[in-house]
Design a protein around this motif. Structure first.
Motif, PDB file in Angstrom:
ATOM      1  N   ALA A 114       9.266   2.084  -8.179  1.00 13.41           N
ATOM      2  CA  ALA A 114       9.249   2.599  -6.814  1.00 13.41           C
ATOM      3  C   ALA A 114       8.721   4.017  -6.765  1.00 13.41           C
ATOM      4  O   ALA A 114       9.048   4.847  -7.623  1.00 13.41           O
ATOM      5  CB  ALA A 114      10.653   2.552  -6.205  1.00 13.41           C
ATOM      6  N   SER A 115       7.922   4.290  -5.754  1.00 16.32           N
ATOM      7  CA  SER A 115       7.504   5.655  -5.479  1.00 16.32           C
ATOM      8  C   SER A 115       8.701   6.456  -4.962  1.00 16.32           C
ATOM      9  O   SER A 115       9.648   5.893  -4.394  1.00 16.32           O
ATOM     10  CB  SER A 115       6.395   5.659  -4.425  1.00 16.32           C
ATOM     11  OG  SER A 115       6.159   6.960  -3.924  1.00 16.32           O
ATOM     12  N   GLU A 116       8.663   7.752  -5.143  1.00 17.41           N
ATOM     13  CA  GLU A 116       9.697   8.616  -4.569  1.00 17.41           C
ATOM     14  C   GLU A 116       9.758   8.471  -3.054  1.00 17.41           C
ATOM     15  O   GLU A 116      10.773   8.784  -2.429  1.00 17.41           O
ATOM     16  CB  GLU A 116       9.426  10.075  -4.937  1.00 17.41           C
ATOM     17  CG  GLU A 116       9.592  10.377  -6.425  1.00 17.41           C
ATOM     18  CD  GLU A 116       9.151  11.782  -6.779  1.00 17.41           C
ATOM     19  OE1 GLU A 116       8.673  12.507  -5.872  1.00 17.41           O
ATOM     20  OE2 GLU A 116       9.262  12.163  -7.963  1.00 17.41           O
ATOM     21  N   THR A 117       8.665   7.991  -2.456  1.00 11.57           N
ATOM     22  CA  THR A 117       8.622   7.817  -1.001  1.00 11.57           C
ATOM     23  C   THR A 117       9.211   6.490  -0.543  1.00 11.57           C
ATOM     24  O   THR A 117       9.317   6.256   0.673  1.00 11.57           O
ATOM     25  CB  THR A 117       7.167   7.878  -0.498  1.00 11.57           C
ATOM     26  OG1 THR A 117       6.447   6.717  -0.975  1.00 11.57           O
ATOM     27  CG2 THR A 117       6.462   9.141  -0.993  1.00 11.57           C
ATOM     28  N   ASP A 129       0.840  -1.184   0.000  1.00 11.84           N
ATOM     29  CA  ASP A 129       0.000   0.000   0.000  1.00 11.84           C
ATOM     30  C   ASP A 129       0.882   1.243   0.000  1.00 11.84           C
ATOM     31  O   ASP A 129       2.103   1.152  -0.166  1.00 11.84           O
ATOM     32  CB  ASP A 129      -0.976  -0.010   1.184  1.00 11.84           C
ATOM     33  CG  ASP A 129      -0.272  -0.196   2.521  1.00 11.84           C
ATOM     34  OD1 ASP A 129       0.829   0.368   2.706  1.00 11.84           O
ATOM     35  OD2 ASP A 129      -0.816  -0.902   3.384  1.00 11.84           O
ATOM     36  N   GLU A 130       0.286   2.391   0.188  1.00 13.00           N
ATOM     37  CA  GLU A 130       1.041   3.652   0.128  1.00 13.00           C
ATOM     38  C   GLU A 130       2.096   3.726   1.219  1.00 13.00           C
ATOM     39  O   GLU A 130       3.191   4.243   1.012  1.00 13.00           O
ATOM     40  CB  GLU A 130       0.077   4.840   0.257  1.00 13.00           C
ATOM     41  CG  GLU A 130       0.664   6.177  -0.161  1.00 13.00           C
ATOM     42  CD  GLU A 130       0.713   6.358  -1.668  1.00 13.00           C
ATOM     43  OE1 GLU A 130       1.706   6.955  -2.147  1.00 13.00           O
ATOM     44  OE2 GLU A 130      -0.209   5.913  -2.366  1.00 13.00           O
ATOM     45  N   VAL A 131       1.790   3.177   2.395  1.00  8.93           N
ATOM     46  CA  VAL A 131       2.678   3.288   3.552  1.00  8.93           C
ATOM     47  C   VAL A 131       3.808   2.273   3.509  1.00  8.93           C
ATOM     48  O   VAL A 131       4.948   2.565   3.883  1.00  8.93           O
ATOM     49  CB  VAL A 131       1.876   3.123   4.863  1.00  8.93           C
ATOM     50  CG1 VAL A 131       2.811   3.087   6.076  1.00  8.93           C
ATOM     51  CG2 VAL A 131       0.874   4.260   5.002  1.00  8.93           C
ATOM     52  N   ALA A 132       3.510   1.065   3.058  1.00 14.39           N
ATOM     53  CA  ALA A 132       4.519   0.008   3.109  1.00 14.39           C
ATOM     54  C   ALA A 132       4.302  -1.021   2.011  1.00 14.39           C
ATOM     55  O   ALA A 132       3.182  -1.486   1.807  1.00 14.39           O
ATOM     56  CB  ALA A 132       4.503  -0.689   4.462  1.00 14.39           C
ATOM     57  N   GLY A 186       1.676   8.517  -5.339  1.00  9.43           N
ATOM     58  CA  GLY A 186       0.335   8.390  -5.877  1.00  9.43           C
ATOM     59  C   GLY A 186       0.285   7.811  -7.278  1.00  9.43           C
ATOM     60  O   GLY A 186      -0.780   7.397  -7.744  1.00  9.43           O
ATOM     61  N   ALA A 187       1.435   7.792  -7.962  1.00 15.84           N
ATOM     62  CA  ALA A 187       1.468   7.291  -9.345  1.00 15.84           C
ATOM     63  C   ALA A 187       2.230   5.977  -9.471  1.00 15.84           C
ATOM     64  O   ALA A 187       2.298   5.412 -10.557  1.00 15.84           O
ATOM     65  CB  ALA A 187       2.106   8.339 -10.265  1.00 15.84           C
ATOM     66  N   TRP A 188       2.791   5.487  -8.373  1.00 18.11           N
ATOM     67  CA  TRP A 188       3.663   4.309  -8.427  1.00 18.11           C
ATOM     68  C   TRP A 188       2.938   3.050  -8.895  1.00 18.11           C
ATOM     69  O   TRP A 188       3.485   2.287  -9.688  1.00 18.11           O
ATOM     70  CB  TRP A 188       4.299   4.065  -7.054  1.00 18.11           C
ATOM     71  CG  TRP A 188       3.308   4.004  -5.938  1.00 18.11           C
ATOM     72  CD1 TRP A 188       2.744   5.065  -5.283  1.00 18.11           C
ATOM     73  CD2 TRP A 188       2.725   2.836  -5.367  1.00 18.11           C
ATOM     74  NE1 TRP A 188       1.854   4.628  -4.335  1.00 18.11           N
ATOM     75  CE2 TRP A 188       1.823   3.269  -4.350  1.00 18.11           C
ATOM     76  CE3 TRP A 188       2.882   1.467  -5.594  1.00 18.11           C
ATOM     77  CZ2 TRP A 188       1.083   2.371  -3.584  1.00 18.11           C
ATOM     78  CZ3 TRP A 188       2.140   0.571  -4.835  1.00 18.11           C
ATOM     79  CH2 TRP A 188       1.256   1.024  -3.832  1.00 18.11           C
ATOM     80  N   GLY A 192       6.670   3.427   0.173  1.00 17.64           N
ATOM     81  CA  GLY A 192       6.949   3.348   1.601  1.00 17.64           C
ATOM     82  C   GLY A 192       8.023   2.333   1.928  1.00 17.64           C
ATOM     83  O   GLY A 192       8.994   2.161   1.197  1.00 17.64           O
ATOM     84  N   TYR A 193       7.821   1.617   3.032  1.00 15.44           N
ATOM     85  CA  TYR A 193       8.862   0.749   3.563  1.00 15.44           C
ATOM     86  C   TYR A 193       9.007  -0.550   2.780  1.00 15.44           C
ATOM     87  O   TYR A 193       8.027  -1.232   2.486  1.00 15.44           O
ATOM     88  CB  TYR A 193       8.560   0.400   5.021  1.00 15.44           C
ATOM     89  CG  TYR A 193       8.433   1.604   5.922  1.00 15.44           C
ATOM     90  CD1 TYR A 193       9.543   2.352   6.282  1.00 15.44           C
ATOM     91  CD2 TYR A 193       7.191   1.991   6.412  1.00 15.44           C
ATOM     92  CE1 TYR A 193       9.432   3.454   7.098  1.00 15.44           C
ATOM     93  CE2 TYR A 193       7.057   3.100   7.237  1.00 15.44           C
ATOM     94  CZ  TYR A 193       8.182   3.828   7.575  1.00 15.44           C
ATOM     95  OH  TYR A 193       8.060   4.923   8.385  1.00 15.44           O
ATOM     96  N   ALA A 194      10.264  -0.904   2.479  1.00  9.91           N
ATOM     97  CA  ALA A 194      10.611  -2.218   1.937  1.00  9.91           C
ATOM     98  C   ALA A 194      11.859  -2.665   2.678  1.00  9.91           C
ATOM     99  O   ALA A 194      12.987  -2.486   2.211  1.00  9.91           O
ATOM    100  CB  ALA A 194      10.857  -2.148   0.438  1.00  9.91           C
TER     101      ALA A 194
END
Length: 260
Positions: free
Chosen positions: A124-127, A60-63, A186-188, A106-108
């Motif tokens: 990968a997202s920038e986050t 998800d967005e967080v992880a 949001g685009a990952w 997020g976290y990996a």
């Protein structure tokens, strides 16, 4: 009545692309034995499903996945480690014939980073934040990170990342060659699905052959890899899709792949 528990992996399908989403948001998608068993089973099922040509694995967005289930690992004895079902998880993922695209936000961390590395491509997202943090827990990676990091990023970088457990972001992962594309927050997931759709438009048998050939470069000396590539090339020449692809090129039309 109490609601039924949500499954640890959610599956969606759009055309020839399947999406497998890790679904333990309360634990940042930590890789529990139950989640690992379900994910391996889902991917194996999709690998055998007619019409599926590429799979996106996402969190998800967080992880994406914040490592292994540490409480469960802490209680595991040495003898249990040798026979634990999770030991079979990584070979099962490596045996999937369809292309796997990891969509990371997020976290990996730890096993989560190894799961992304086990896939064939990473968006990968920038986050996104990666780490092989096992050393900070008194252990080493057990899902392939020491080997895959060394092959992708080189021995020096792999040594640093494995021996320190430090975190690194998507930009650094991209510079090291671990990540194929970096997407805006949001685009990952859309970017990963778009990459999977592009692959799914290619002839399915040739895609499977190509994946095996490229993986052969990591698994042995170049002579063995070249022999493998040649055998797979010859098999691709025996397919109906090869005739269709070349005919369509000569007739200046789009090919109609049949997976035969």
């Amino acid at each position: 009545m109490s609601a039924e528990p949500s499954p640890p992996v959610l599956v969606e399908r759009e055309g020839h692309v399947a999406l497998a989403r890790l679904n333990r948001p309360g634990a940042r998608n930590a890789l529990s034995p139950e989640l690992m068993e379900e994910l391996a089973t889902v991917l194996e099922t999709l690998d055998r499903t007619d019409g599926v040509r590429a799979i996106v694995v996402a969190g998800d967005e967080v992880a994406f996945a914040a490592g292994a289930d540490i409480p469960a690992m802490r209680a595991r004895s040495f003898q249990e480690t040798l026979t634990h079902p999770t030991a079979r998880f990584w070979p099962r993922i490596a045996a999937i014939g369809l292309p796997l695209v990891a969509a990371v936000s997020g976290y990996a961390f730890g096993g989560g980073c190894e799961l992304a590395l086990s896939c064939d491509l990473i968006v990968a997202s920038e986050t996104a934040v990666f780490s092989q943090a096992e050393i900070t827990l008194g252990i080493i990676p057990g899902g392939g990170a020491t080997q895959r990091l060394a092959r992708v990023a080189g021995k020096q970088r792999a040594m640093e990342l494995v021996l320190t457990g430090r975190r690194f972001d998507a930009a650094e992962a991209h510079a090291m060659g671990l990540v194929n594309r970096v997407a805006a927050p949001g685009a990952w997931l859309d970017e990963a699905l778009d990459l999977a759709r592009t692959i799914a438009e290619r002839p399915p048998l040739a895609v499977r052959f190509a994946k095996r050939a490229v993986l052969g470069a990591d698994e042995g000396p170049i002579g063995i890899g070249l022999s493998l590539e040649r055998r797979l090339y010859e098999q691709s020449m025996a397919t109906e899709d090869r005739v269709e692809g070349m005919t369509a090129f000569l007739e200046r039309r789009e090919p109609q792949w049949r997976g035969r």
